[in-house]
Design an enzyme around this catalytic site. Sequence first.
Site, PDB file in Angstrom:
ATOM      1  N   HIS A 187      51.519  49.733  31.365  1.00  0.00           N
ATOM      2  CA  HIS A 187      51.694  50.073  32.783  1.00  0.00           C
ATOM      3  C   HIS A 187      52.272  51.467  32.949  1.00  0.00           C
ATOM      4  O   HIS A 187      52.013  52.131  33.947  1.00  0.00           O
ATOM      5  CB  HIS A 187      52.520  49.002  33.497  1.00  0.00           C
ATOM      6  N   ARG A 292      49.267  47.337  43.421  1.00  0.00           N
ATOM      7  CA  ARG A 292      50.142  46.656  42.450  1.00  0.00           C
ATOM      8  C   ARG A 292      51.520  46.512  43.095  1.00  0.00           C
ATOM      9  O   ARG A 292      52.378  47.370  42.942  1.00  0.00           O
ATOM     10  CB  ARG A 292      50.247  47.468  41.162  1.00  0.00           C
ATOM     11  N   ARG A 328      47.813  42.826  45.692  1.00  0.00           N
ATOM     12  CA  ARG A 328      48.010  41.828  44.637  1.00  0.00           C
ATOM     13  C   ARG A 328      49.464  41.395  44.696  1.00  0.00           C
ATOM     14  O   ARG A 328      50.363  42.233  44.684  1.00  0.00           O
ATOM     15  CB  ARG A 328      47.707  42.419  43.258  1.00  0.00           C
ATOM     16  N   GLU A 426      41.880  37.418  34.888  1.00  0.00           N
ATOM     17  CA  GLU A 426      42.405  38.192  33.756  1.00  0.00           C
ATOM     18  C   GLU A 426      42.855  37.300  32.609  1.00  0.00           C
ATOM     19  O   GLU A 426      43.488  37.768  31.668  1.00  0.00           O
ATOM     20  CB  GLU A 426      43.546  39.118  34.217  1.00  0.00           C
ATOM     21  N   ASP A 450      44.261  42.945  31.173  1.00  0.00           N
ATOM     22  CA  ASP A 450      44.825  41.745  30.556  1.00  0.00           C
ATOM     23  C   ASP A 450      43.739  40.878  29.951  1.00  0.00           C
ATOM     24  O   ASP A 450      43.938  40.277  28.898  1.00  0.00           O
ATOM     25  CB  ASP A 450      45.642  40.952  31.585  1.00  0.00           C
ATOM     26  N   CYS A 497      38.834  45.414  38.784  1.00  0.00           N
ATOM     27  CA  CYS A 497      39.950  46.283  39.146  1.00  0.00           C
ATOM     28  C   CYS A 497      40.747  46.758  37.923  1.00  0.00           C
ATOM     29  O   CYS A 497      41.724  47.476  38.066  1.00  0.00           O
ATOM     30  CB  CYS A 497      40.880  45.597  40.149  1.00  0.00           C
TER      31      CYS A 497
HETATM   32  C1  PEP Z   1      44.417  44.018  34.723  1.00  0.00           C
HETATM   33  O1  PEP Z   1      45.060  43.284  33.960  1.00  0.00           O
HETATM   34  O2  PEP Z   1      43.304  44.459  34.471  1.00  0.00           O
HETATM   35  C2  PEP Z   1      45.012  44.441  35.999  1.00  0.00           C
HETATM   36  C3  PEP Z   1      44.300  45.011  36.926  1.00  0.00           C
HETATM   37  O3  PEP Z   1      46.338  44.258  36.153  1.00  0.00           O
HETATM   38  P1  PEP Z   1      47.507  45.075  35.403  1.00  0.00           P
HETATM   39  O4  PEP Z   1      46.907  46.217  34.661  1.00  0.00           O
HETATM   40  O5  PEP Z   1      48.447  45.505  36.450  1.00  0.00           O
HETATM   41  O6  PEP Z   1      48.085  44.039  34.503  1.00  0.00           O
HETATM   42 MG    MG Z   2      46.852  42.288  34.708  1.00  0.00          MG
END
Ligand code: PEP
Ligand code: MG
Length: 544
Positions: A187, A292, A328, A426, A450, A497
């Site tokens: 992240h 997010r 989300r 995910e 994920d 996404c």
């Molecule tokens: C993902 O897991 O692809 C997603 C969009 O969420 P994050 O990257 O915030 O875990």
């Molecule tokens: Mg994710």
Amino acid sequence: MEIYEGLAISQGIAIGKIRYHQMPEQLGYPHAISNVKQELARYQNAKEQAVEQLNDLYEKAAAGGDGQAVSYKRQIGLLEGTSFSRAVESMVSTEKVNVSYALVTTRDGLADTFSALEDTVVTDQIDDVRQVTERLTYILDGLSRERYILEDPVIIAAEKMSPSEVMELDKSKILGFLTQSGSALSHTSILVKAMDVPSLIHVPVQAQWEGRLCIIDGYAGKMYIDPDAALLMDYKKWQQDEQKEQEYLRSLKDEEDVTLDGHQVCLYANISDLEDLDSALENGAGGIGLLRSEFQYLGRENYPSERELFQTYKKVAQTMGEKRVIIRTLDIGSEKKEDYMRLAEESNPAMGNRGIRFCLERKEMFKEQLRAIYHASAYGNLAVMYPMITSVDEVREIQEMVREVKKDLRARKIPYQDIQQGIVVETPAAVMMARELAREVDFLSVGTNDLTQYTLAMDRQNPHLKDRYRQHHPAILKMIYKVIQESHQEGRWAGICGELAADTVLTGEFLRMGVDMLSVVPSCILPVRKEIRETVIHDQDKSR
Ligand code: PEP
Ligand code: MG
């Protein structure tokens, strides 16, 4: 001149001075002191500085209607009162230990004594003690909590940085980013990518780089410290050429996302905060495909109030107008967490109490967020989606809560809209259950970041696996196809996404699979738009 190599997570050329990011020391470790009087004077001094800082923060927060104001006021009271300070001073005097250790011990003692009580007044007081302790220890150790304030634009170099530290940076002052640890899909990297500045990970960052001139070549994954004059000139020239390409891309800002054979797709932006929202607009986003929301909970000392959440969502909804904004819900856990959330230590946090699991465990907190979202729905075109879903039961449990939240709003005569609800697909379980899940909601959006780590059983943060971590793995592509197909069979729409949505090598393939929405970091919108506009789908079945 020194040359280093790294892994580029954002392309482009950056030229500027380095600002070495000092990691906060391990505070609160005990050591014996010989001069008690001097130690108590240090404490007194730190207390005065802390009260001064808190007064400033209080005034700013009160003027902006920020819910934190009350907490700052209580913390000032705590510092000006006698009981907390007496406990700290008595420990310093009797045990002859340093004051930062006495502070941490007093804080932990209080937290242990009252941890079993669920009374919100007590919980707030424990939080105040924790925040005050943190502020005092920073001051005592000569570290300013405002260490993130940057005067001139710089290249940040850090051994490692957490997502909340990145959130605290002033993005307008960042030219580039260098870190030693990290992975392309962490992240921290996702936030850095949203800054749209060249950045490399896996470079051997050193404290002595502070203040030195640096070039980051985000195409070749290279960086130069104290570059020689000829090289500097070449890169400055390249930077100018880059600007021309950027101008061409900018000309696509208001163009439609349509293929050469007339197939329309939604191209949205992934954002984490209001600064990213500006960037989404500047890059011509057709909507927000992933807000997010957890980042509003990070880099702070307690939960945001429902009012604060509502204000943010309302602002995003109003700014985007008719364009869709998908919020989300809180995806906290794994590396996205703060002390005040009191998450238990876990041996495998990526597979632990995160995302929807955390929210379904802390229902009151989750309801506050849902209420804020539904309240804000009256001001624009909002939608909501839920992270880390593995079963239909979870979705039904959420929907029961949504019904209660709506009832609550009706009782308070607060208008809201029946917004679309969706699921972030995910987990492999969600892929296998795509059809059943699609029946419960309005849309599915594939979170490839994920999904890849759980499908390949490879930690997305682990730099050692970077050569094996294949986001283009056929298993992932088959899963995406399955989700799109089954969503359409149930009359639902489907998007992507995760970061893979921005990979222009796959844009044509995604379009041929029938994807309805691609949501990408703002800086990738225009390159993806260019790709969409150059693609021909060839008579694929476009029915949904
Ligand atoms: C993902 O897991 O692809 C997603 C969009 O969420 P994050 O990257 O915030 O875990
Ligand atoms: Mg994710």
